[in-house]
Design a protein around this motif. Structure first.
Motif, PDB file in Angstrom:
ATOM      1  N   UNK A   1       0.667  -1.185  -0.064  1.00 50.43           N
ATOM      2  CA  UNK A   1       0.023   0.098   0.061  1.00 50.43           C
ATOM      3  C   UNK A   1       0.780   1.327   0.187  1.00 50.43           C
ATOM      4  N   UNK A   2       0.114   2.382  -0.255  1.00 50.72           N
ATOM      5  CA  UNK A   2       1.016   3.529  -0.381  1.00 50.72           C
ATOM      6  C   UNK A   2       1.121   4.588   0.943  1.00 50.72           C
ATOM      7  N   UNK A   3      -0.049   4.130   1.692  1.00 52.78           N
ATOM      8  CA  UNK A   3      -0.160   5.354   2.854  1.00 52.78           C
ATOM      9  C   UNK A   3      -0.031   4.530   4.271  1.00 52.78           C
ATOM     10  N   UNK A   4       0.152   3.439   4.199  1.00 52.90           N
ATOM     11  CA  UNK A   4       0.165   2.542   5.322  1.00 52.90           C
ATOM     12  C   UNK A   4       1.354   1.711   5.434  1.00 52.90           C
ATOM     13  N   UNK A   5       1.991   1.637   6.446  1.00 50.70           N
ATOM     14  CA  UNK A   5       3.295   0.978   6.778  1.00 50.70           C
ATOM     15  C   UNK A   5       3.100   0.053   8.242  1.00 50.70           C
ATOM     16  N   UNK A   6       4.333  -0.315   8.499  1.00 48.43           N
ATOM     17  CA  UNK A   6       4.363  -1.255   9.822  1.00 48.43           C
ATOM     18  C   UNK A   6       5.681  -0.967  10.272  1.00 48.43           C
ATOM     19  N   UNK A   7       5.961  -0.359  11.624  1.00 44.25           N
ATOM     20  CA  UNK A   7       7.109  -0.008  12.196  1.00 44.25           C
ATOM     21  C   UNK A   7       8.156  -1.134  12.321  1.00 44.25           C
ATOM     22  N   UNK A   8       7.530  -2.232  12.655  1.00 43.60           N
ATOM     23  CA  UNK A   8       8.578  -3.577  12.939  1.00 43.60           C
ATOM     24  C   UNK A   8       8.828  -4.282  11.595  1.00 43.60           C
ATOM     25  N   UNK A   9       8.249  -4.059  10.486  1.00 42.71           N
ATOM     26  CA  UNK A   9       8.947  -4.504   9.171  1.00 42.71           C
ATOM     27  C   UNK A   9       9.894  -3.835   8.714  1.00 42.71           C
ATOM     28  N   UNK A  10      11.154  -4.525   8.303  1.00 46.95           N
ATOM     29  CA  UNK A  10      12.413  -4.221   7.697  1.00 46.95           C
ATOM     30  C   UNK A  10      12.349  -3.010   7.030  1.00 46.95           C
ATOM     31  N   UNK A  11      11.305  -2.843   5.968  1.00 44.36           N
ATOM     32  CA  UNK A  11      11.579  -1.706   5.097  1.00 44.36           C
ATOM     33  C   UNK A  11      10.110  -0.672   5.317  1.00 44.36           C
ATOM     34  N   UNK A  12       9.641  -0.801   6.848  1.00 48.15           N
ATOM     35  CA  UNK A  12       8.533  -0.190   7.304  1.00 48.15           C
ATOM     36  C   UNK A  12       7.437  -0.251   6.270  1.00 48.15           C
ATOM     37  N   UNK A  13       7.494  -1.318   5.616  1.00 46.96           N
ATOM     38  CA  UNK A  13       6.191  -1.314   4.922  1.00 46.96           C
ATOM     39  C   UNK A  13       5.106  -2.463   5.495  1.00 46.96           C
ATOM     40  N   UNK A  14       3.857  -2.565   4.767  1.00 48.59           N
ATOM     41  CA  UNK A  14       2.929  -3.365   5.325  1.00 48.59           C
ATOM     42  C   UNK A  14       2.265  -4.157   4.084  1.00 48.59           C
ATOM     43  N   UNK A  15       2.996  -5.380   3.742  1.00 48.10           N
ATOM     44  CA  UNK A  15       2.357  -6.016   2.703  1.00 48.10           C
ATOM     45  C   UNK A  15       1.046  -6.480   3.044  1.00 48.10           C
ATOM     46  N   UNK A  16       0.569  -6.774   4.233  1.00 47.48           N
ATOM     47  CA  UNK A  16      -0.491  -7.603   4.769  1.00 47.48           C
ATOM     48  C   UNK A  16      -1.570  -6.581   4.651  1.00 47.48           C
ATOM     49  N   UNK A  17      -1.519  -5.254   4.820  1.00 46.02           N
ATOM     50  CA  UNK A  17      -2.755  -4.359   4.834  1.00 46.02           C
ATOM     51  C   UNK A  17      -2.764  -4.111   3.406  1.00 46.02           C
ATOM     52  N   UNK A  18      -1.808  -3.870   2.582  1.00 49.99           N
ATOM     53  CA  UNK A  18      -2.050  -3.862   1.085  1.00 49.99           C
ATOM     54  C   UNK A  18      -2.725  -4.995   0.286  1.00 49.99           C
ATOM     55  N   UNK A  19      -2.250  -6.228   0.618  1.00 47.43           N
ATOM     56  CA  UNK A  19      -2.500  -7.329   0.040  1.00 47.43           C
ATOM     57  C   UNK A  19      -3.986  -7.683   0.696  1.00 47.43           C
ATOM     58  N   UNK A  20      -4.350  -7.586   1.888  1.00 49.87           N
ATOM     59  CA  UNK A  20      -5.580  -7.816   2.411  1.00 49.87           C
ATOM     60  C   UNK A  20      -6.868  -7.060   1.718  1.00 49.87           C
ATOM     61  N   UNK A  21      -6.349  -5.615   1.728  1.00 43.58           N
ATOM     62  CA  UNK A  21      -7.359  -4.580   1.147  1.00 43.58           C
ATOM     63  C   UNK A  21      -7.634  -5.138  -0.668  1.00 43.58           C
ATOM     64  N   UNK A  22      -6.525  -5.251  -1.263  1.00 42.35           N
ATOM     65  CA  UNK A  22      -6.696  -5.363  -2.749  1.00 42.35           C
ATOM     66  C   UNK A  22      -7.312  -6.650  -3.069  1.00 42.35           C
ATOM     67  N   UNK A  23      -7.010  -7.658  -2.349  1.00 42.46           N
ATOM     68  CA  UNK A  23      -7.648  -9.144  -2.502  1.00 42.46           C
ATOM     69  C   UNK A  23      -9.188  -8.874  -2.272  1.00 42.46           C
ATOM     70  N   UNK A  24      -9.561  -8.249  -1.136  1.00 42.24           N
ATOM     71  CA  UNK A  24     -11.078  -8.093  -0.883  1.00 42.24           C
ATOM     72  C   UNK A  24     -11.758  -7.251  -1.966  1.00 42.24           C
ATOM     73  N   UNK A  25     -11.018  -6.089  -2.436  1.00 41.94           N
ATOM     74  CA  UNK A  25     -11.578  -5.355  -3.432  1.00 41.94           C
ATOM     75  C   UNK A  25     -11.799  -6.196  -4.904  1.00 41.94           C
TER      76      UNK A  25
END
Length: 302
Positions: free
Chosen positions: A158-182
């Motif tokens: 996703x663009x606007x959402x990340x996760x502080x504990x992820x190595x690159x501060x990204x959030x693939x679970x947020x992006x993947x979950x959102x888009x898969x549902x869409x």
């Protein structure tokens, strides 16, 4: 919509119609037709709230009036003007691309695909065939963008959402979950050809496989593999997996975790990762939890 009375639905519809942008916006010159995140001054029409408003109008008005159809058509037209040449949708302005928030992004593109597709099904009888064709071409172009953006493991960022504990501060679970549902919801639209539907399902299956691969042993999801679970990310993953019976056990585990954490909801700092301006929103866990549990209830009642 099922939880709202006719008066509530009419009131929310009236509000959404009233706050649609009806002139060239003074901040960035965007045309009329889009929606921003609030009715207060300072809001700018964007590529996430506009699909959200279109879909809300559809949900609130199963048989839309001519006024609602016109608002939805204007919103869809606005989205087409926003779409970048690469097929993706940016947040605020087409073709800028020099700053992170101006670039095409996968999660907003998925949201636009769903809004345009649902609109084609709902209002195609009230708009020109040429307009319908333009919406269909836009969806096809956007789907090609998402296919290119999907990672080798099935993930989207996703663009606007990340996760502080992820190595690159990204959030693939947020992006993947959102888009898969869409895309899963999009695959149910009537106008789709067999080829487009097959491609949508293929993208969803890859995404669902990724989500299952990063589920925590306790049934929750964090932003990526091995990250402590949150209500937001777990809710999104559960919602995304519900359409695939192969993952009923994963859904059950995630739902159980959510129910055990439904009291005293604590918002996670997942916003605005690319600027390192981490923020939490108290409504996010509530909204995402309600979305997930309501869909679980729908499935169980089916």
């Amino acid at each position: 919509h099922n939880l709202l009375g006719e008066t509530d639905s009419a009131s929310i519809t009236k509000h959404l119609l009233a706050i649609q942008n009806r002139a060239v916006h003074s901040f960035n010159g965007t045309s009329a037709g889009g929606w921003g995140w609030t009715h207060f001054s300072g809001s700018v029409p964007d590529g996430d709230d506009t699909p959200g408003a279109i879909l809300a109008l559809l949900k609130l008005n199963p048989e839309p009036t001519s006024e609602v159809v016109a608002a939805m058509e204007n919103g869809c037209d606005w989205l087409l003007k926003l779409q970048n040449n690469d097929g993706g949708f940016p947040t605020f302005s087409k073709g800028w691309g020099k700053l992170p928030f101006d670039q095409s992004c996968a999660d907003l593109t998925g949201h636009a695909i769903l809004a345009l597709s649902k609109s084609i099904d709902a209002i195609s009888g009230g708009i020109s065939k040429n307009k319908v064709s333009k919406y269909q071409k836009s969806v096809k172009k956007a789907l090609r963008y998402l296919e290119k953006q999907q990672g080798s493991n099935g993930e989207w960022l996703p663009l606007w959402f990340g996760n502080q504990s992820q190595a690159q501060k990204q959030n693939p679970v947020y992006g993947t979950g959102r888009i898969a549902a869409y895309l899963s919801d999009t695959s149910e639209c009537y106008w789709l050809s067999a080829d487009i539907k097959s491609r949508l399902v293929s993208c969803c299956q890859k995404a669902q496989h990724f989500l299952v691969s990063v589920q925590n042993p306790d049934g929750s999801w964090g932003g990526d593999v091995g990250i402590k679970g949150t209500v937001e990310e777990t809710s999104l993953a559960v919602t995304a997996l519900l359409t695939n019976p192969s993952y009923n056990r994963n859904v059950e585990q995630g739902t159980r975790w959510l129910l055990n954490h439904a009291d005293g909801l604590e918002a996670a700092p997942i916003g605005l990762y690319f600027a390192s301006l981490w923020y939490s929103e108290k409504l996010y866990p509530q909204l995402m939890l309600v979305e997930a549990l309501s869909k679980v209830n729908e499935k169980l009642g089916a």
